[in-house]
Design an enzyme around this catalytic site. Structure first.
Site, mmCIF file in Angstrom:
data_model
loop_
_atom_site.group_PDB
_atom_site.id
_atom_site.type_symbol
_atom_site.label_atom_id
_atom_site.label_comp_id
_atom_site.label_asym_id
_atom_site.label_seq_id
_atom_site.Cartn_x
_atom_site.Cartn_y
_atom_site.Cartn_z
ATOM 1 N N LEU A 160 0.814 -1.210 0.000
ATOM 2 C CA LEU A 160 0.000 0.000 0.000
ATOM 3 C C LEU A 160 0.852 1.265 0.000
ATOM 4 O O LEU A 160 1.681 1.474 0.893
ATOM 5 C CB LEU A 160 -0.939 0.004 1.207
ATOM 6 C CG LEU A 160 -1.878 1.212 1.333
ATOM 7 C CD1 LEU A 160 -2.851 1.268 0.167
ATOM 8 C CD2 LEU A 160 -2.612 1.169 2.667
ATOM 9 N N ASP A 161 0.630 2.120 -1.014
ATOM 10 C CA ASP A 161 1.246 3.450 -1.123
ATOM 11 C C ASP A 161 2.773 3.410 -1.123
ATOM 12 O O ASP A 161 3.425 4.388 -0.718
ATOM 13 C CB ASP A 161 0.761 4.365 0.022
ATOM 14 C CG ASP A 161 -0.731 4.631 -0.043
ATOM 15 O OD1 ASP A 161 -1.287 4.579 -1.160
ATOM 16 O OD2 ASP A 161 -1.336 4.882 1.019
ATOM 17 N N GLN A 162 3.353 2.314 -1.589
ATOM 18 C CA GLN A 162 4.804 2.180 -1.594
ATOM 19 C C GLN A 162 5.382 2.029 -3.007
ATOM 20 O O GLN A 162 6.569 1.758 -3.157
ATOM 21 C CB GLN A 162 5.221 0.975 -0.738
ATOM 22 C CG GLN A 162 4.845 1.081 0.724
ATOM 23 C CD GLN A 162 5.507 2.260 1.403
ATOM 24 O OE1 GLN A 162 6.712 2.462 1.304
ATOM 25 N NE2 GLN A 162 4.711 3.062 2.098
#
Length: 291
Positions: free
Chosen positions: A234-236
């Site tokens: 997530l969001d990486q």
């Protein structure tokens, strides 16, 4: 030559990644010269002065490109790419990428993309907009673009993602224009390097939900937005573009959110445009973005 009438359809872009070594520029430019091509621009980057990783973007014009493309690629693979162990791709201007957009209820990022597309500022074909809510149907259809409502809840997520994949499978790129669902790892794997998300935060700060409230609680003096490729973490994913604006102690959460929407619109639109123009090379957890 590149500005002549009709020439845009005979322009192509070559992206190259390999180990840095002597002779790469000469090999690529010499190959294009012998093919009768005219180089319009050539950008390069290496991670080290010696022995690093090398990246190149070349834009060129070639008369009769459509007819010559397959032979050009075969000859380049044999005579240049194999010798230098290159990872590479060649894309023609005339072959517009197909783009699908996923959105939930917030319309600012979506409408920015559709507005720029309607004005010819995004070189692509937007095929469908898929949403887990029906709220934005009229807005999307006013641009003459198909709107598909695919509800998502905790009991039907995999079936919904399978349906989204089926609807979107002919696209080259998916854009998450504030799509407020976490895509499954299996879905992301099918679209590796082909999903761009706008995160309403200056990553890596304030990952996850409600980043403007997180920023408010921390008393930040800058807020921002981040466009990145989506990975299963997530969001990486690799960051493409970011933008920031200065704020003060007098900003409420609502003020931060409103200013943030402006940043999100511009950042996402730039990132999508750069992808469509083959200006981005993914390098592990990072990107190389050529101006």
């Amino acid at each position: 030559m590149s500005n002549c009438e009709g020439c845009e359809s005979e322009v192509a872009r070559l992206l190259v990644t390999c180990e840095d070594q002597s002779g790469i520029v000469q090999a690529v430019s010499g190959f294009l010269y012998h093919q009768g091509a005219n180089i319009i621009s050539l950008d390069q980057h290496t991670t080290e002065a010696y022995g690093g990783k090398y990246f190149m973007r070349v834009e060129f014009h070639l008369d009769g490109l459509a007819i010559k493309k397959d032979a050009l690629m075969q000859t380049f693979a044999t005579n240049v790419a194999t010798k230098y162990h290159m990872t590479w791709q060649l894309n023609c201007n005339k072959d517009l990428k197909k783009v699908g957009i996923l959105v939930s209820k917030e319309d600012h990022a979506l409408l920015e993309l559709l507005w720029r597309y309607s004005r010819g500022a995004l070189p692509c074909q937007i095929t469908q907009v898929v949403s887990n809510h029906d709220d934005l149907r009229a807005s999307v259809e006013s641009f003459g673009i198909e709107f598909v409502h695919i509800p998502v809840d905790k009991d039907n997520k995999q079936a919904a993602y399978d349906q989204i994949h089926e609807v979107m499978k002919d696209n080259d790129l998916l854009v998450l224009a504030r799509y407020m669902q976490i895509l499954s790892p299996s879905f992301v794997d099918q679209w590796q390097g082909r999903i761009i998300n706008i995160h309403h935060s200056f990553l890596p700060a304030f990952v996850g939900a409600n980043p403007y409230k997180q920023a408010f609680d921390k008393g930040v003096k800058l807020i921002g937005a981040t466009a990145h490729y989506v990975t299963s973490e997530l969001d990486q994913g690799p960051i493409i573009e970011q933008g920031v604006e200065r704020v003060s102690h007098g900003f409420s959460v609502s003020d931060l959110r409103e200013l943030g929407r402006d940043i999100e619109r511009d950042v996402l639109a730039r990132a999508v445009k750069w992808h469509l123009e083959d200006r981005i090379i993914i390098d592990g957890a990072k990107t190389v973005v050529f101006d």
